[in-house]
Design a protein around this motif. Structure first.
Motif, PDB file in Angstrom:
ATOM      1  N   GLN A 138       0.860  -1.175   0.000  1.00 57.74           N
ATOM      2  CA  GLN A 138       0.000   0.000   0.000  1.00 57.74           C
ATOM      3  C   GLN A 138       0.899   1.227   0.000  1.00 57.74           C
ATOM      4  O   GLN A 138       1.852   1.315   0.784  1.00 57.74           O
ATOM      5  N   VAL A 139       0.605   2.173  -0.907  1.00 53.33           N
ATOM      6  CA  VAL A 139       1.388   3.400  -1.003  1.00 53.33           C
ATOM      7  C   VAL A 139       0.436   4.584  -1.155  1.00 53.33           C
ATOM      8  O   VAL A 139      -0.698   4.438  -1.589  1.00 53.33           O
ATOM      9  N   ALA A 140       0.934   5.752  -0.801  1.00 50.99           N
ATOM     10  CA  ALA A 140       0.194   7.000  -1.007  1.00 50.99           C
ATOM     11  C   ALA A 140       0.826   7.712  -2.189  1.00 50.99           C
ATOM     12  O   ALA A 140       2.040   7.907  -2.234  1.00 50.99           O
ATOM     13  N   ALA A 141       0.002   8.093  -3.165  1.00 53.25           N
ATOM     14  CA  ALA A 141       0.504   8.759  -4.363  1.00 53.25           C
ATOM     15  C   ALA A 141      -0.607   9.596  -4.984  1.00 53.25           C
ATOM     16  O   ALA A 141      -1.781   9.438  -4.658  1.00 53.25           O
ATOM     17  N   ALA A 142      -0.220  10.467  -5.919  1.00 55.72           N
ATOM     18  CA  ALA A 142      -1.190  11.330  -6.581  1.00 55.72           C
ATOM     19  C   ALA A 142      -1.973  10.578  -7.650  1.00 55.72           C
ATOM     20  O   ALA A 142      -3.159  10.830  -7.843  1.00 55.72           O
ATOM     21  N   ASP A 143      -1.309   9.668  -8.366  1.00 52.47           N
ATOM     22  CA  ASP A 143      -1.981   8.903  -9.411  1.00 52.47           C
ATOM     23  C   ASP A 143      -1.336   7.525  -9.528  1.00 52.47           C
ATOM     24  O   ASP A 143      -0.411   7.193  -8.791  1.00 52.47           O
ATOM     25  N   GLU A 144      -1.854   6.725 -10.464  1.00 54.86           N
ATOM     26  CA  GLU A 144      -1.393   5.343 -10.597  1.00 54.86           C
ATOM     27  C   GLU A 144       0.070   5.255 -11.033  1.00 54.86           C
ATOM     28  O   GLU A 144       0.809   4.394 -10.558  1.00 54.86           O
ATOM     29  N   ASN A 145       0.508   6.137 -11.914  1.00 58.55           N
ATOM     30  CA  ASN A 145       1.903   6.109 -12.365  1.00 58.55           C
ATOM     31  C   ASN A 145       2.873   6.440 -11.235  1.00 58.55           C
ATOM     32  O   ASN A 145       3.942   5.831 -11.120  1.00 58.55           O
ATOM     33  N   GLU A 146       2.511   7.394 -10.401  1.00 61.92           N
ATOM     34  CA  GLU A 146       3.350   7.734  -9.259  1.00 61.92           C
ATOM     35  C   GLU A 146       3.390   6.578  -8.254  1.00 61.92           C
ATOM     36  O   GLU A 146       4.427   6.311  -7.644  1.00 61.92           O
ATOM     37  N   ALA A 147       2.271   5.884  -8.079  1.00 62.67           N
ATOM     38  CA  ALA A 147       2.233   4.721  -7.187  1.00 62.67           C
ATOM     39  C   ALA A 147       3.155   3.621  -7.717  1.00 62.67           C
ATOM     40  O   ALA A 147       3.883   2.989  -6.952  1.00 62.67           O
ATOM     41  N   ARG A 148       3.146   3.401  -9.039  1.00 62.00           N
ATOM     42  CA  ARG A 148       4.031   2.402  -9.652  1.00 62.00           C
ATOM     43  C   ARG A 148       5.504   2.758  -9.414  1.00 62.00           C
ATOM     44  O   ARG A 148       6.307   1.910  -9.040  1.00 62.00           O
ATOM     45  N   GLU A 149       5.843   4.022  -9.609  1.00 61.83           N
ATOM     46  CA  GLU A 149       7.221   4.463  -9.390  1.00 61.83           C
ATOM     47  C   GLU A 149       7.645   4.313  -7.929  1.00 61.83           C
ATOM     48  O   GLU A 149       8.769   3.935  -7.634  1.00 61.83           O
ATOM     49  N   LYS A 150       6.724   4.607  -7.011  1.00 62.72           N
ATOM     50  CA  LYS A 150       7.043   4.498  -5.589  1.00 62.72           C
ATOM     51  C   LYS A 150       7.297   3.039  -5.197  1.00 62.72           C
ATOM     52  O   LYS A 150       8.218   2.732  -4.443  1.00 62.72           O
ATOM     53  N   VAL A 151       6.486   2.108  -5.729  1.00 62.48           N
ATOM     54  CA  VAL A 151       6.683   0.684  -5.440  1.00 62.48           C
ATOM     55  C   VAL A 151       8.007   0.206  -6.018  1.00 62.48           C
ATOM     56  O   VAL A 151       8.770  -0.510  -5.364  1.00 62.48           O
ATOM     57  N   LEU A 152       8.308   0.602  -7.256  1.00 63.55           N
ATOM     58  CA  LEU A 152       9.581   0.217  -7.871  1.00 63.55           C
ATOM     59  C   LEU A 152      10.760   0.757  -7.075  1.00 63.55           C
ATOM     60  O   LEU A 152      11.761   0.062  -6.864  1.00 63.55           O
ATOM     61  N   SER A 153      10.646   1.981  -6.602  1.00 57.62           N
ATOM     62  CA  SER A 153      11.700   2.595  -5.805  1.00 57.62           C
ATOM     63  C   SER A 153      11.883   1.874  -4.472  1.00 57.62           C
ATOM     64  O   SER A 153      13.012   1.609  -4.043  1.00 57.62           O
ATOM     65  N   ASP A 154      10.770   1.555  -3.802  1.00 57.50           N
ATOM     66  CA  ASP A 154      10.843   0.859  -2.514  1.00 57.50           C
ATOM     67  C   ASP A 154      11.451  -0.535  -2.654  1.00 57.50           C
ATOM     68  O   ASP A 154      12.316  -0.934  -1.864  1.00 57.50           O
ATOM     69  N   LEU A 155      11.000  -1.292  -3.646  1.00 60.99           N
ATOM     70  CA  LEU A 155      11.537  -2.643  -3.836  1.00 60.99           C
ATOM     71  C   LEU A 155      13.009  -2.598  -4.230  1.00 60.99           C
ATOM     72  O   LEU A 155      13.794  -3.442  -3.802  1.00 60.99           O
ATOM     73  N   GLY A 156      13.376  -1.620  -5.037  1.00 59.48           N
ATOM     74  CA  GLY A 156      14.772  -1.499  -5.444  1.00 59.48           C
ATOM     75  C   GLY A 156      15.683  -1.138  -4.288  1.00 59.48           C
ATOM     76  O   GLY A 156      16.793  -1.659  -4.169  1.00 59.48           O
ATOM     77  N   SER A 157      15.217  -0.268  -3.393  1.00 59.25           N
ATOM     78  CA  SER A 157      16.076   0.154  -2.287  1.00 59.25           C
ATOM     79  C   SER A 157      16.125  -0.880  -1.166  1.00 59.25           C
ATOM     80  O   SER A 157      17.174  -1.082  -0.559  1.00 59.25           O
ATOM     81  N   LYS A 158      15.021  -1.550  -0.904  1.00 60.30           N
ATOM     82  CA  LYS A 158      14.994  -2.506   0.205  1.00 60.30           C
ATOM     83  C   LYS A 158      15.527  -3.882  -0.171  1.00 60.30           C
ATOM     84  O   LYS A 158      16.146  -4.550   0.646  1.00 60.30           O
ATOM     85  N   HIS A 159      15.265  -4.311  -1.413  1.00 61.29           N
ATOM     86  CA  HIS A 159      15.608  -5.677  -1.807  1.00 61.29           C
ATOM     87  C   HIS A 159      16.589  -5.747  -2.974  1.00 61.29           C
ATOM     88  O   HIS A 159      16.899  -6.825  -3.453  1.00 61.29           O
ATOM     89  N   ARG A 160      17.045  -4.585  -3.465  1.00 56.33           N
ATOM     90  CA  ARG A 160      17.980  -4.521  -4.595  1.00 56.33           C
ATOM     91  C   ARG A 160      17.433  -5.229  -5.830  1.00 56.33           C
ATOM     92  O   ARG A 160      18.133  -5.958  -6.509  1.00 56.33           O
ATOM     93  N   ILE A 161      16.154  -4.995  -6.109  1.00 52.88           N
ATOM     94  CA  ILE A 161      15.480  -5.602  -7.255  1.00 52.88           C
ATOM     95  C   ILE A 161      15.537  -4.617  -8.418  1.00 52.88           C
ATOM     96  O   ILE A 161      15.244  -3.439  -8.259  1.00 52.88           O
ATOM     97  N   LYS A 162      15.907  -5.100  -9.582  1.00 52.58           N
ATOM     98  CA  LYS A 162      15.911  -4.273 -10.794  1.00 52.58           C
ATOM     99  C   LYS A 162      14.470  -4.034 -11.251  1.00 52.58           C
ATOM    100  O   LYS A 162      13.604  -4.882 -11.068  1.00 52.58           O
ATOM    101  N   ARG A 163      14.235  -2.905 -11.906  1.00 51.94           N
ATOM    102  CA  ARG A 163      12.892  -2.557 -12.368  1.00 51.94           C
ATOM    103  C   ARG A 163      12.337  -3.566 -13.361  1.00 51.94           C
ATOM    104  O   ARG A 163      11.141  -3.817 -13.384  1.00 51.94           O
ATOM    105  N   VAL A 164      13.199  -4.157 -14.182  1.00 52.38           N
ATOM    106  CA  VAL A 164      12.726  -5.113 -15.191  1.00 52.38           C
ATOM    107  C   VAL A 164      12.293  -6.432 -14.565  1.00 52.38           C
ATOM    108  O   VAL A 164      11.585  -7.218 -15.197  1.00 52.38           O
ATOM    109  N   ASP A 165      12.691  -6.688 -13.323  1.00 47.77           N
ATOM    110  CA  ASP A 165      12.334  -7.933 -12.638  1.00 47.77           C
ATOM    111  C   ASP A 165      11.014  -7.842 -11.892  1.00 47.77           C
ATOM    112  O   ASP A 165      10.569  -8.829 -11.312  1.00 47.77           O
ATOM    113  N   VAL A 166      10.375  -6.676 -11.885  1.00 52.99           N
ATOM    114  CA  VAL A 166       9.115  -6.482 -11.165  1.00 52.99           C
ATOM    115  C   VAL A 166       7.954  -6.577 -12.153  1.00 52.99           C
ATOM    116  O   VAL A 166       7.954  -5.915 -13.191  1.00 52.99           O
TER     117      VAL A 166
END
Length: 80
Positions: A27-55
């Protein structure tokens, strides 16, 4: 800001020859769906070192304020 719930999976194999998919529901707080997608990608990348193409996203949907369970997201959308 609005609350969104992102459901999907990512490749968690980390160099292994076997492909291991890990499911997530965030669950994330964002202005729109694209911003929510970017926030999830950013969180997964920083916490788990996951590349964007792997999500892989299955669904990104808006949530009502009453359905939010994450206290940080509740605070960010103004519910207390």
């Amino acid at each position: 800001m609005k609350a969104f719930q992102a459901i999907g999976s990512y490749n968690a194999s980390r160099g292994s020859y076997r492909k291991i998919n890990q499911n997530f529901k965030l669950q994330v707080a964002a202005a729109d769906e694209n911003e929510a997608r970017e926030k999830v990608l950013s969180d997964l990348g920083s916490k788990h070192r996951i590349k964007r193409v792997d999500v892989n996203f299955t669904e990104i949907s808006p949530l009502d304020a009453a359905d939010v369970t994450d206290p940080v997201v509740k605070y960010q959308i103004g519910e207390q």
